[in-house]
Design a protein around this motif. Structure first.
Motif, PDB file in Angstrom:
ATOM      1  N   ASN A  23       0.827  -1.207   0.000  1.00 22.01           N
ATOM      2  CA  ASN A  23       0.000   0.000   0.000  1.00 22.01           C
ATOM      3  C   ASN A  23       0.863   1.260   0.000  1.00 22.01           C
ATOM      4  OD1 ASN A  23      -2.283  -1.541   0.061  1.00 22.01           O
ATOM      5  ND2 ASN A  23      -2.964  -0.909   2.097  1.00 22.01           N
ATOM      6  N   TYR A  24       1.886   1.240   0.834  1.00 19.59           N
ATOM      7  CA  TYR A  24       2.785   2.396   0.934  1.00 19.59           C
ATOM      8  C   TYR A  24       3.483   2.644  -0.399  1.00 19.59           C
ATOM      9  CZ  TYR A  24       6.749   5.224   2.601  1.00 19.59           C
ATOM     10  OH  TYR A  24       7.681   6.211   2.791  1.00 19.59           O
ATOM     11  N   ASN A  25       3.982   1.578  -1.007  1.00 15.90           N
ATOM     12  CA  ASN A  25       4.722   1.727  -2.260  1.00 15.90           C
ATOM     13  C   ASN A  25       3.841   2.280  -3.375  1.00 15.90           C
ATOM     14  OD1 ASN A  25       7.031   0.770  -1.033  1.00 15.90           O
ATOM     15  ND2 ASN A  25       6.733  -1.347  -1.734  1.00 15.90           N
ATOM     16  N   VAL A  26       2.584   1.811  -3.442  1.00 13.93           N
ATOM     17  CA  VAL A  26       1.663   2.328  -4.451  1.00 13.93           C
ATOM     18  C   VAL A  26       1.372   3.803  -4.191  1.00 13.93           C
ATOM     19  CG1 VAL A  26      -0.704   2.196  -5.317  1.00 13.93           C
ATOM     20  CG2 VAL A  26       0.619   0.103  -5.012  1.00 13.93           C
ATOM     21  N   MET A  27       1.152   4.144  -2.925  1.00 13.41           N
ATOM     22  CA  MET A  27       0.848   5.533  -2.600  1.00 13.41           C
ATOM     23  C   MET A  27       2.023   6.450  -2.959  1.00 13.41           C
ATOM     24  SD  MET A  27      -0.373   7.243   0.992  1.00 13.41           S
ATOM     25  CE  MET A  27       1.167   6.864   1.830  1.00 13.41           C
ATOM     26  N   VAL A  28       3.240   6.031  -2.630  1.00  8.63           N
ATOM     27  CA  VAL A  28       4.407   6.855  -2.927  1.00  8.63           C
ATOM     28  C   VAL A  28       4.592   7.003  -4.440  1.00  8.63           C
ATOM     29  CG1 VAL A  28       6.933   6.955  -2.762  1.00  8.63           C
ATOM     30  CG2 VAL A  28       5.564   6.447  -0.736  1.00  8.63           C
ATOM     31  N   SER A  29       4.226   5.965  -5.192  1.00  9.56           N
ATOM     32  CA  SER A  29       4.302   6.101  -6.650  1.00  9.56           C
ATOM     33  C   SER A  29       3.321   7.155  -7.140  1.00  9.56           C
ATOM     34  CB  SER A  29       4.030   4.758  -7.335  1.00  9.56           C
ATOM     35  OG  SER A  29       2.669   4.384  -7.247  1.00  9.56           O
ATOM     36  N   ARG A  30       2.168   7.273  -6.483  1.00 10.97           N
ATOM     37  CA  ARG A  30       1.214   8.335  -6.831  1.00 10.97           C
ATOM     38  C   ARG A  30       1.770   9.702  -6.428  1.00 10.97           C
ATOM     39  NH1 ARG A  30      -3.804   5.942  -8.001  1.00 10.97           N
ATOM     40  NH2 ARG A  30      -3.287   3.883  -8.787  1.00 10.97           N
ATOM     41  N   PHE A  31       2.438   9.748  -5.274  1.00  8.39           N
ATOM     42  CA  PHE A  31       3.083  10.995  -4.865  1.00  8.39           C
ATOM     43  C   PHE A  31       4.108  11.428  -5.919  1.00  8.39           C
ATOM     44  CE2 PHE A  31       2.630  10.537   0.066  1.00  8.39           C
ATOM     45  CZ  PHE A  31       1.261  10.594  -0.057  1.00  8.39           C
ATOM     46  N   ASP A  32       4.890  10.450  -6.412  1.00  7.10           N
ATOM     47  CA  ASP A  32       5.907  10.759  -7.416  1.00  7.10           C
ATOM     48  C   ASP A  32       5.269  11.328  -8.688  1.00  7.10           C
ATOM     49  OD1 ASP A  32       8.037   9.958  -5.850  1.00  7.10           O
ATOM     50  OD2 ASP A  32       8.070   7.913  -6.634  1.00  7.10           O
ATOM     51  N   LYS A  33       4.154  10.724  -9.095  1.00  7.55           N
ATOM     52  CA  LYS A  33       3.462  11.210 -10.290  1.00  7.55           C
ATOM     53  C   LYS A  33       3.020  12.657 -10.101  1.00  7.55           C
ATOM     54  CE  LYS A  33      -0.577  10.224 -13.214  1.00  7.55           C
ATOM     55  NZ  LYS A  33      -1.754   9.332 -13.404  1.00  7.55           N
ATOM     56  N   ALA A  34       2.454  12.958  -8.930  1.00  5.13           N
ATOM     57  CA  ALA A  34       2.011  14.322  -8.653  1.00  5.13           C
ATOM     58  C   ALA A  34       3.205  15.271  -8.570  1.00  5.13           C
ATOM     59  CB  ALA A  34       1.218  14.358  -7.349  1.00  5.13           C
ATOM     60  N   ALA A  35       4.280  14.834  -7.910  1.00  9.96           N
ATOM     61  CA  ALA A  35       5.463  15.683  -7.765  1.00  9.96           C
ATOM     62  C   ALA A  35       6.071  16.003  -9.130  1.00  9.96           C
ATOM     63  CB  ALA A  35       6.489  14.997  -6.867  1.00  9.96           C
ATOM     64  N   ASN A  36       6.093  15.023 -10.013  1.00 10.44           N
ATOM     65  CA  ASN A  36       6.645  15.263 -11.352  1.00 10.44           C
ATOM     66  C   ASN A  36       5.829  16.303 -12.105  1.00 10.44           C
ATOM     67  OD1 ASN A  36       8.735  13.440 -10.996  1.00 10.44           O
ATOM     68  ND2 ASN A  36       7.613  11.719 -11.880  1.00 10.44           N
ATOM     69  N   GLY A  37       4.512  16.243 -11.962  1.00 13.47           N
ATOM     70  CA  GLY A  37       3.659  17.254 -12.589  1.00 13.47           C
ATOM     71  C   GLY A  37       3.900  18.631 -12.003  1.00 13.47           C
ATOM     72  N   LEU A  38       4.066  18.693 -10.679  1.00 14.38           N
ATOM     73  CA  LEU A  38       4.324  19.971 -10.033  1.00 14.38           C
ATOM     74  C   LEU A  38       5.677  20.536 -10.444  1.00 14.38           C
ATOM     75  CD1 LEU A  38       2.935  19.118  -6.490  1.00 14.38           C
ATOM     76  CD2 LEU A  38       1.986  20.812  -8.064  1.00 14.38           C
ATOM     77  N   LEU A  39       6.646  19.663 -10.619  1.00 15.57           N
ATOM     78  CA  LEU A  39       7.967  20.128 -11.049  1.00 15.57           C
ATOM     79  C   LEU A  39       7.938  20.690 -12.466  1.00 15.57           C
ATOM     80  CD1 LEU A  39      10.175  17.301  -9.504  1.00 15.57           C
ATOM     81  CD2 LEU A  39      10.180  19.721  -8.843  1.00 15.57           C
ATOM     82  N   GLN A  40       7.107  20.111 -13.327  1.00 18.88           N
ATOM     83  CA  GLN A  40       6.950  20.679 -14.670  1.00 18.88           C
ATOM     84  C   GLN A  40       6.386  22.090 -14.591  1.00 18.88           C
ATOM     85  OE1 GLN A  40       5.040  18.148 -17.670  1.00 18.88           O
ATOM     86  NE2 GLN A  40       5.494  16.373 -16.398  1.00 18.88           N
ATOM     87  N   LEU A  41       5.400  22.257 -13.729  1.00 22.64           N
ATOM     88  CA  LEU A  41       4.809  23.588 -13.547  1.00 22.64           C
ATOM     89  C   LEU A  41       5.817  24.543 -12.909  1.00 22.64           C
ATOM     90  CD1 LEU A  41       1.279  22.487 -12.319  1.00 22.64           C
ATOM     91  CD2 LEU A  41       1.845  23.485 -14.547  1.00 22.64           C
TER      92      LEU A  41
END
Length: 206
Positions: A23-41
């Motif tokens: 569960n933790y690993n899946v959640m952190v992968s979602r965090f990474d996806k969001a962080a990557n989008g924020l970094l693009q912005l």
């Protein structure tokens, strides 16, 4: 999952917050996806008002609010720390309470920039929402937002004796903004042309 329906399901919060669990690993992968989008912005010079865990309250209806208050605060801090480790610096963190703000769910001013609550009641300027949120975060210096509402408030009423001096308000679209039975054109106009209102076009370049 990423859908609205899945957000209303339940997860094992203890497992989700345990490093190394599936569960933790899946959640952190979602965090990474969001962080990557924020970094693009961030690269594009865009500042983001970030409200990651919507309508927080005790015994809430979304999975992040179905555990204990301490588990929610762990979750919030986990995301905050993870984003910082990725170099995300362009977020304004909004803690989006429901209409029942809870002091127990407040992660602390070091990780929250705004707090807010929402309502679909019609008793604008929603002073009780404002005072309940101030009480929950324990500070009169924290900016308070009406982050979701059905009825547009009247800024003159909001700032009359500082009854509800929200720093921003967001009216739900479609069924509310476009429904004249709920918000007339005159209601919307008085809110947006009011001299106490700063619209997006009047904001400085951050």
């Amino acid at each position: 999952g990423d859908s609205y329906a899945s957000s209303m399901e339940t997860t094992d919060m203890a497992s989700t917050l345990t490093p190394g669990s599936s569960n933790y690993n899946v959640m952190v992968s979602r965090f990474d996806k969001a962080a990557n989008g924020l970094l693009q912005l961030q690269t594009a010079g865009v500042v983001v008002l970030w409200a990651p865990f919507h309508e927080v309250q005790s015994n809430g209806w979304f999975w992040w609010a179905k555990g204990s208050a301490d588990q929610f605060k762990q979750l919030w801090n986990l995301m905050f720390t993870h984003f910082a480790s990725k170099g995300v610096k362009n977020t304004i963190w909004l803690l989006p309470y429901s209409g029942s703000p809870s002091a127990a769910h407040y992660p602390g001013k070091n990780v929250v920039d705004f707090a807010g609550s929402d309502t679909y009641g019609d008793s604008q300027p929603f002073a009780s929402n404002y005072t309940r949120t101030v009480s929950a975060v324990g500070s009169s210096t924290m900016p308070i937002a009406l982050h979701e509402t059905g009825y547009v408030p009247n800024p003159t009423d909001m700032f009359n004796n500082n009854r509800a001096p929200f720093v921003l308000f967001s009216v739900w679209c479609n069924d509310w903004v476009q429904a004249t039975s709920k918000n007339s054109a005159a209601d919307l106009r008085q809110a947006y042309v009011n001299p106490l209102t700063i619209t997006r076009g009047q904001l400085p370049k951050f």
